[in-house]
Motif scaffolding. Structure first.
Motif, PDB file in Angstrom:
ATOM      1  N   PRO A  78      -4.942   8.193  -2.653  1.00  0.00           N
ATOM      2  CA  PRO A  78      -5.209   7.210  -1.629  1.00  0.00           C
ATOM      3  C   PRO A  78      -6.403   6.250  -1.685  1.00  0.00           C
TER       4      PRO A  78
ATOM      5  N   ARG B 169      -6.657   2.419  -2.256  1.00  0.00           N
ATOM      6  CA  ARG B 169      -7.530   1.549  -1.129  1.00  0.00           C
ATOM      7  C   ARG B 169      -8.595   0.529  -1.895  1.00  0.00           C
TER       8      ARG B 169
ATOM      9  N   ASN C  90       2.200   3.420  -5.159  1.00  0.00           N
ATOM     10  CA  ASN C  90       1.544   4.837  -5.059  1.00  0.00           C
ATOM     11  C   ASN C  90       1.691   5.629  -6.346  1.00  0.00           C
TER      12      ASN C  90
ATOM     13  N   GLN D 104       0.779  -1.035  -0.004  1.00  0.00           N
ATOM     14  CA  GLN D 104      -0.021  -0.010  -0.034  1.00  0.00           C
ATOM     15  C   GLN D 104       1.039   1.340   0.014  1.00  0.00           C
ATOM     16  N   ASP D 105       2.162   1.189   0.641  1.00  0.00           N
ATOM     17  CA  ASP D 105       2.910   2.527   0.842  1.00  0.00           C
ATOM     18  C   ASP D 105       4.018   2.241  -0.079  1.00  0.00           C
TER      19      ASP D 105
END
Length: 215
Positions: A37, A41, A31, A25-26
């Motif tokens: 964001p 998700r 990204n 996710q990071d």
């Protein structure tokens, strides 16, 4: 460290997808693919599911017994040309060259970066020599830094060394690049700078008679 490892199967699919989603996710490349964001998700789990399905069907997923880490590997033959993220092995007639486009259509049709990442990584993938391709490796966030990823990689590198097989990967951040260098990987060609995004490092490792570096 001693880590119990087994080969995942279809029954582990949801666990692997969830683990990869949490682990990446990071990540700088995730990204870049999903800069918003909320979009990340919503759409990132689908991308991880697509990757998992490819490797369960065509490769090997190594999974820590406690579900804390996994590694996705593909075997690339001597004459193979891997299409990168979202692609498959080509049979010489270009039949699978639309893999990245199909991935985009399935995951996020309006996001051209889903397709672009596959095409760009395919363009830098080495050809000619058979190798094990570490597509992705993920460790659940609360367990990162414990050596789980290294243990998963070393188990395959040990086998590569015994069989005289090279290995290849793309590092997506400086921290992982440093780990791979300690395990004997070296930069292969020029780094890939994603458009208006982060850098990726293609890395190659020749087999070592003595096994992986243990520094």
């Amino acid at each position: 460290m001693g880590v119990a490892i087994r080969v995942a199967d279809e029954a582990d699919r949801e666990l692997v997808v969830r683990l990869l989603d949490e682990a990446f996710q990071d990540d700088p490349v995730s990204n870049w693919v999903f800069p918003d964001p909320a979009q990340r998700r919503a759409k990132h789990p689908g991308l991880m599911a697509a990757f998992t399905d490819v490797v369960l069907a065509e490769g090997r997923v190594d999974l820590a017994e406690d579900g804390s880490a996994c590694a996705l590997w593909l075997s690339v033959p001597a004459a193979g040309n891997h299409d990168g993220a979202g692609g498959n092995q080509e049979d010489g007639d270009g039949a699978d060259e639309d893999g990245p486009a199909q991935l985009r259509e399935a995951v996020d049709p309006d996001n051209e970066r889903v397709e672009l990442i596959g095409r760009l990584t395919a363009a830098i993938h080495p050809e000619g020599q058979a190798h094990a391709y570490l597509w992705m490796i993920g460790v659940t966030p609360e367990r990162q830094g414990e050596g789980l990823g290294r243990a998963l990689i070393e188990s395959v590198l040990d086998r590569c060394d015994r069989e005289g097989l090279a290995a290849y990967l793309e590092a997506s951040n400086a921290r992982s690049r440093a780990l791979y260098e300690r395990l004997g990987f070296a930069l292969s060609g020029r780094p890939l700078d994603l458009p208006d995004g982060p850098r990726m490092w293609p890395m190659w490792r020749e087999p070592r008679p003595g096994g992986p570096a243990r520094a």
